[in-house]
Design a protein around this motif. Structure first.
Motif, PDB file in Angstrom:
ATOM      1  N   PHE A  46     -27.734   3.171 -22.526  1.00  0.00           N
ATOM      2  CA  PHE A  46     -26.932   3.710 -23.620  1.00  0.00           C
ATOM      3  C   PHE A  46     -27.184   2.947 -24.923  1.00  0.00           C
ATOM      4  N   VAL A  47     -27.416   1.650 -24.792  1.00  0.00           N
ATOM      5  CA  VAL A  47     -27.750   0.835 -25.961  1.00  0.00           C
ATOM      6  C   VAL A  47     -29.146   1.208 -26.459  1.00  0.00           C
ATOM      7  N   ALA A  48     -30.090   1.346 -25.527  1.00  0.00           N
ATOM      8  CA  ALA A  48     -31.463   1.693 -25.895  1.00  0.00           C
ATOM      9  C   ALA A  48     -31.529   3.064 -26.556  1.00  0.00           C
ATOM     10  N   ALA A  49     -30.672   3.984 -26.131  1.00  0.00           N
ATOM     11  CA  ALA A  49     -30.670   5.338 -26.712  1.00  0.00           C
ATOM     12  C   ALA A  49     -30.325   5.320 -28.193  1.00  0.00           C
ATOM     13  N   GLN A  50     -29.697   4.245 -28.652  1.00  0.00           N
ATOM     14  CA  GLN A  50     -29.370   4.088 -30.072  1.00  0.00           C
ATOM     15  C   GLN A  50     -30.391   3.210 -30.790  1.00  0.00           C
ATOM     16  N   ASN A  51     -31.478   2.908 -30.107  1.00  0.00           N
ATOM     17  CA  ASN A  51     -32.514   2.029 -30.674  1.00  0.00           C
ATOM     18  C   ASN A  51     -31.953   0.666 -31.067  1.00  0.00           C
ATOM     19  N   ARG A  52     -31.014   0.196 -30.265  1.00  0.00           N
ATOM     20  CA  ARG A  52     -30.450  -1.136 -30.479  1.00  0.00           C
ATOM     21  C   ARG A  52     -30.986  -2.077 -29.409  1.00  0.00           C
ATOM     22  N   VAL A  53     -30.928  -3.358 -29.693  1.00  0.00           N
ATOM     23  CA  VAL A  53     -31.400  -4.356 -28.743  1.00  0.00           C
ATOM     24  C   VAL A  53     -30.228  -5.233 -28.316  1.00  0.00           C
ATOM     25  N   ILE A  54     -30.279  -5.683 -27.077  1.00  0.00           N
ATOM     26  CA  ILE A  54     -29.240  -6.572 -26.571  1.00  0.00           C
ATOM     27  C   ILE A  54     -29.626  -8.011 -26.880  1.00  0.00           C
ATOM     28  N   LYS A  55     -28.729  -8.726 -27.533  1.00  0.00           N
ATOM     29  CA  LYS A  55     -28.979 -10.115 -27.939  1.00  0.00           C
ATOM     30  C   LYS A  55     -27.927 -11.044 -27.333  1.00  0.00           C
ATOM     31  N   PRO A  56     -28.240 -12.335 -27.255  1.00  0.00           N
ATOM     32  CA  PRO A  56     -27.255 -13.309 -26.769  1.00  0.00           C
ATOM     33  C   PRO A  56     -26.074 -13.418 -27.734  1.00  0.00           C
ATOM     34  N   GLU A  57     -24.968 -13.889 -27.235  1.00  0.00           N
ATOM     35  CA  GLU A  57     -23.802 -14.130 -28.093  1.00  0.00           C
ATOM     36  C   GLU A  57     -24.164 -15.112 -29.210  1.00  0.00           C
ATOM     37  N   PRO A  58     -23.792 -14.790 -30.450  1.00  0.00           N
ATOM     38  CA  PRO A  58     -24.087 -15.734 -31.531  1.00  0.00           C
ATOM     39  C   PRO A  58     -23.207 -16.979 -31.483  1.00  0.00           C
ATOM     40  N   ASN A  59     -22.018 -16.875 -30.866  1.00  0.00           N
ATOM     41  CA  ASN A  59     -21.088 -18.009 -30.814  1.00  0.00           C
ATOM     42  C   ASN A  59     -20.512 -18.161 -29.405  1.00  0.00           C
ATOM     43  N   PRO A  60     -21.355 -18.470 -28.421  1.00  0.00           N
ATOM     44  CA  PRO A  60     -20.847 -18.561 -27.044  1.00  0.00           C
ATOM     45  C   PRO A  60     -19.838 -19.678 -26.855  1.00  0.00           C
ATOM     46  N   GLU A  61     -19.835 -20.658 -27.772  1.00  0.00           N
ATOM     47  CA  GLU A  61     -18.899 -21.775 -27.662  1.00  0.00           C
ATOM     48  C   GLU A  61     -17.450 -21.334 -27.867  1.00  0.00           C
ATOM     49  N   ARG A  62     -17.253 -20.109 -28.383  1.00  0.00           N
ATOM     50  CA  ARG A  62     -15.890 -19.635 -28.617  1.00  0.00           C
ATOM     51  C   ARG A  62     -15.198 -19.138 -27.352  1.00  0.00           C
ATOM     52  N   GLY A  63     -15.935 -19.035 -26.274  1.00  0.00           N
ATOM     53  CA  GLY A  63     -15.321 -18.671 -24.997  1.00  0.00           C
ATOM     54  C   GLY A  63     -14.683 -17.302 -24.998  1.00  0.00           C
ATOM     55  N   GLY A  64     -15.333 -16.352 -25.658  1.00  0.00           N
ATOM     56  CA  GLY A  64     -14.753 -15.022 -25.787  1.00  0.00           C
ATOM     57  C   GLY A  64     -14.456 -14.360 -24.458  1.00  0.00           C
ATOM     58  N   TYR A  65     -15.218 -14.694 -23.420  1.00  0.00           N
ATOM     59  CA  TYR A  65     -15.017 -14.050 -22.129  1.00  0.00           C
ATOM     60  C   TYR A  65     -13.638 -14.346 -21.547  1.00  0.00           C
ATOM     61  N   PHE A  66     -13.054 -15.463 -21.941  1.00  0.00           N
ATOM     62  CA  PHE A  66     -11.774 -15.876 -21.366  1.00  0.00           C
ATOM     63  C   PHE A  66     -10.604 -15.602 -22.311  1.00  0.00           C
ATOM     64  N   ARG A  67     -10.862 -14.865 -23.376  1.00  0.00           N
ATOM     65  CA  ARG A  67      -9.852 -14.742 -24.416  1.00  0.00           C
ATOM     66  C   ARG A  67      -9.295 -13.335 -24.586  1.00  0.00           C
ATOM     67  N   SER A  68      -9.657 -12.429 -23.693  1.00  0.00           N
ATOM     68  CA  SER A  68      -9.098 -11.088 -23.806  1.00  0.00           C
ATOM     69  C   SER A  68      -8.858 -10.499 -22.420  1.00  0.00           C
ATOM     70  N   ASP A  69      -8.344  -9.274 -22.399  1.00  0.00           N
ATOM     71  CA  ASP A  69      -7.711  -8.735 -21.195  1.00  0.00           C
ATOM     72  C   ASP A  69      -8.656  -8.455 -20.041  1.00  0.00           C
ATOM     73  N   HIS A  70      -9.951  -8.306 -20.305  1.00  0.00           N
ATOM     74  CA  HIS A  70     -10.875  -8.104 -19.191  1.00  0.00           C
ATOM     75  C   HIS A  70     -10.824  -9.266 -18.204  1.00  0.00           C
ATOM     76  N   PHE A  71     -10.504 -10.469 -18.704  1.00  0.00           N
ATOM     77  CA  PHE A  71     -10.491 -11.649 -17.847  1.00  0.00           C
ATOM     78  C   PHE A  71      -9.417 -11.547 -16.762  1.00  0.00           C
ATOM     79  N   SER A  72      -8.286 -10.914 -17.088  1.00  0.00           N
ATOM     80  CA  SER A  72      -7.229 -10.738 -16.080  1.00  0.00           C
ATOM     81  C   SER A  72      -7.730  -9.927 -14.892  1.00  0.00           C
ATOM     82  N   PHE A  73      -8.557  -8.917 -15.176  1.00  0.00           N
ATOM     83  CA  PHE A  73      -9.112  -8.087 -14.110  1.00  0.00           C
ATOM     84  C   PHE A  73     -10.250  -8.806 -13.391  1.00  0.00           C
TER      85      PHE A  73
END
Length: 541
Positions: free
Chosen positions: A422-449
């Motif tokens: 779906f990303v490729a269909a928009q001619n976009r590329v997947i890149k690493p997080e620019p600020n992984p030190e911010r711990g975004g994975y643990f800061r929103s509701d997906h983490f509860s699941f």
């Protein structure tokens, strides 16, 4: 190696499943503008503004064509207890060359998880415990050889190798692990029996300025209302300014910078400072219920399987005024996510029912520690073993179209591979997080699941703007974090460019539609900490 993916649709079927959804920009604008207006007073849970917010979301879900998602009801009650702290004393450290007194809000913030009318920590011995991590699987224990029961622990923010470029290192280098998250540090301090746990604020490793800490810790505190009133937690939790910490350490002839460097090395031993700390406060306690809002598009042939979209409806309510404005409107965070939730509901309803059911969950109290999503995950309306997976939306891109796509906490689930076409269909590329030190994975509701096994994608626009490139995108992102995030300045702007949000919502729609039309059960990669939970969950379905 990543685990292989099974039962994937061929790319041709992926394209057919996506079928060019109509994401309404007008819906995005109108919902965001409405929910972030002053009339909603910043959407704080359990305030009079909640009833208005919930009623508006229900009306929007109903108009989109959804059905009530909780056995005929649009809502799920979430039992909450609110503590409003007052009479907060300075935090005083004695025993050094001079008494150090830290002023509330200016030098430190303090509150409590405990549900008590009076909280006091008096003459508690002070111990510097480095990063406050106990990770036996990594051979790391900052509490080894020290008994901190009844004591005050001072803790560094983030984890030991946050300054390491890339993801190499015991704690994944620049990317924050859960051990670096402030919630973990308080949890571990409580497990160790600490009377008080105080984190030293430093803007870069914290990923936000002192203003965010202050605004988040000086408003009424919400927790889930559970038996035991959280008395197993530390009496006082809080933060102190970096310069304040330096003064505390200097009072006993210790160099804060040197000890901080020592704390990055495996084998670091906690350092008793020879100080005693005292702090106290009172609390007005109110028990009440908040609400999650749930709408569903029932499936045709597998209605007991569910694909899930989530976004939190709450924000900070009334907060520290800036230039006379004391309402934190939360236009980006997260009126934009709710706007996206409604726009996706419209798109799915217009496409008609899929094989599986598609549920849309607007959760409460994310800003108070993911409480609404935690409660849902622990008391699910739809069994987690029958929840296929889904997408969480927390703050959409209103800066314009982008060339890239970033997965928060990449390397965890097979949803990351499913989303690639779906990303490729928009001619976009997947890149690493620019600020992984911010711990975004643990800061929103997906983490509860995630903690309870359900794969949820948290991903979206990167910083490479079509108009202006990475430089312009990075500047805009940093400007938001510095000047608007969790502040009254996070207000709706009619000049926003929603094209990037539409890009992302189109990806979310495609992924969700594919899951809903198919029979696959995406899992976590074999290396993920959540894989064993999901395997056990699915084996007992």
């Amino acid at each position: 190696m990543r685990a292989p993916i099974v039962c994937l649709l061929p790319f041709a079927l992926v394209s057919a499943a996506a079928s060019s959804p109509q994401i309404s920009v007008q819906t995005l604008k109108s919902v965001d503008k409405e929910l972030s207006s002053d009339a909603y007073e910043g959407r704080a849970p359990t305030t009079p503004a909640e009833e208005k917010t919930v009623a508006y979301i229900i009306a929007q879900m109903k108009a989109a064509g959804l059905k009530p998602g909780n056995k005929g009801s649009w809502t799920q009650d979430v039992p909450m207890v609110e503590s409003t702290f007052a009479n907060i004393s300075p935090m005083v450290f004695v025993g050094g060359s001079a008494t150090v007194s830290l002023a509330p809000n200016t030098d430190m913030v303090v509150r409590s998880y405990r549900v008590l009318p009076q909280i006091a920590v008096k003459d508690s011995e002070v111990v510097f415990v480095g990063y406050g991590i106990n990770a036996p699987e990594r051979g790391w224990n900052d509490y080894a050889g020290v008994d901190v029961r009844g004591k005050t622990v001072i803790i560094l923010v983030n984890d030991p190798d946050w300054q390491t470029p890339g993801r190499d290192g015991l704690f994944e280098g620049r990317a924050m692990t859960y051990y670096g998250r402030w919630t973990y540090k308080y949890e571990e301090a409580a497990r160790q029996g600490a009377a008080a746990a105080i984190i030293v604020h430093d803007t870069e490793p914290a990923a936000y300025g002192w203003g965010v800490v202050e605004s988040s810790n000086t408003r009424p505190s919400l927790e889930l209302d559970v038996p035991g009133d959280h008395l197993d937690q530390s009496a006082a939790i809080g933060w102190m300014q970096l310069e304040a910490a330096k003064r505390v350490f200097a009072s006993v002839g210790k160099d804060f910078a040197s000890l901080s460097e020592a704390a990055k090395v495996k084998g670091f031993k906690a350092v008793p400072l020879g100080l005693k700390a005292s702090v106290s406060m009172t609390a007005t306690i109110k028990r009440q219920k908040s609400k999650n809002v749930i709408g569903v598009l029932p499936g045709k042939t597998a209605p007991k399987d569910f694909v899930l979209y989530t976004a939190h409806w709450d924000h900070l309510g009334r907060c520290t005024p800036v230039k006379g404005d004391g309402i934190c409107n939360g236009a980006v965070d997260n009126a934009s996510g709710i706007a996206g939730l409604i726009a996706l509901a419209q798109a799915h309803a217009k496409a008609g029912p899929a094989a599986r059911s598609v549920a849309f969950l607007a959760v409460t109290a994310e800003e108070s520690g993911l409480l609404g999503s935690q409660y849902y995950a622990e008391h699910p309306v739809y069994p987690l073993a029958r929840t296929v997976g889904g997408v969480n939306m927390d703050s959409l891109n209103v800066r314009g179209a982008v060339k890239d796509f970033v997965v928060t906490g990449a390397g965890k689930s097979e949803l990351e591979d499913l989303v690639k076409p779906f990303v490729a269909a928009q001619n976009r590329v997947i890149k690493p997080e620019p600020n992984p030190e911010r711990g975004g994975y643990f800061r929103s509701d997906h983490f509860s699941f995630a903690k309870l096994g359900v794969p949820m994608l948290d991903a979206g626009s990167g910083e490479d703007l079509v108009q202006g490139g990475v430089a312009a995108g990075h500047k805009a992102a940093e400007d938001y974090v510095t000047n608007r995030y969790h502040k009254p300045q996070d207000e709706y702007d009619a000049s926003w460019d929603w094209s990037g949000a539409v890009q992302d919502l189109t990806v979310y729609y495609g992924l969700g539609r594919q899951l809903a039309q198919g029979k696959s059960w995406p899992n976590w990669y074999k290396t993920s900490e959540f894989r064993s939970v999901r395997d056990k969950q699915r084996s007992g379905k």
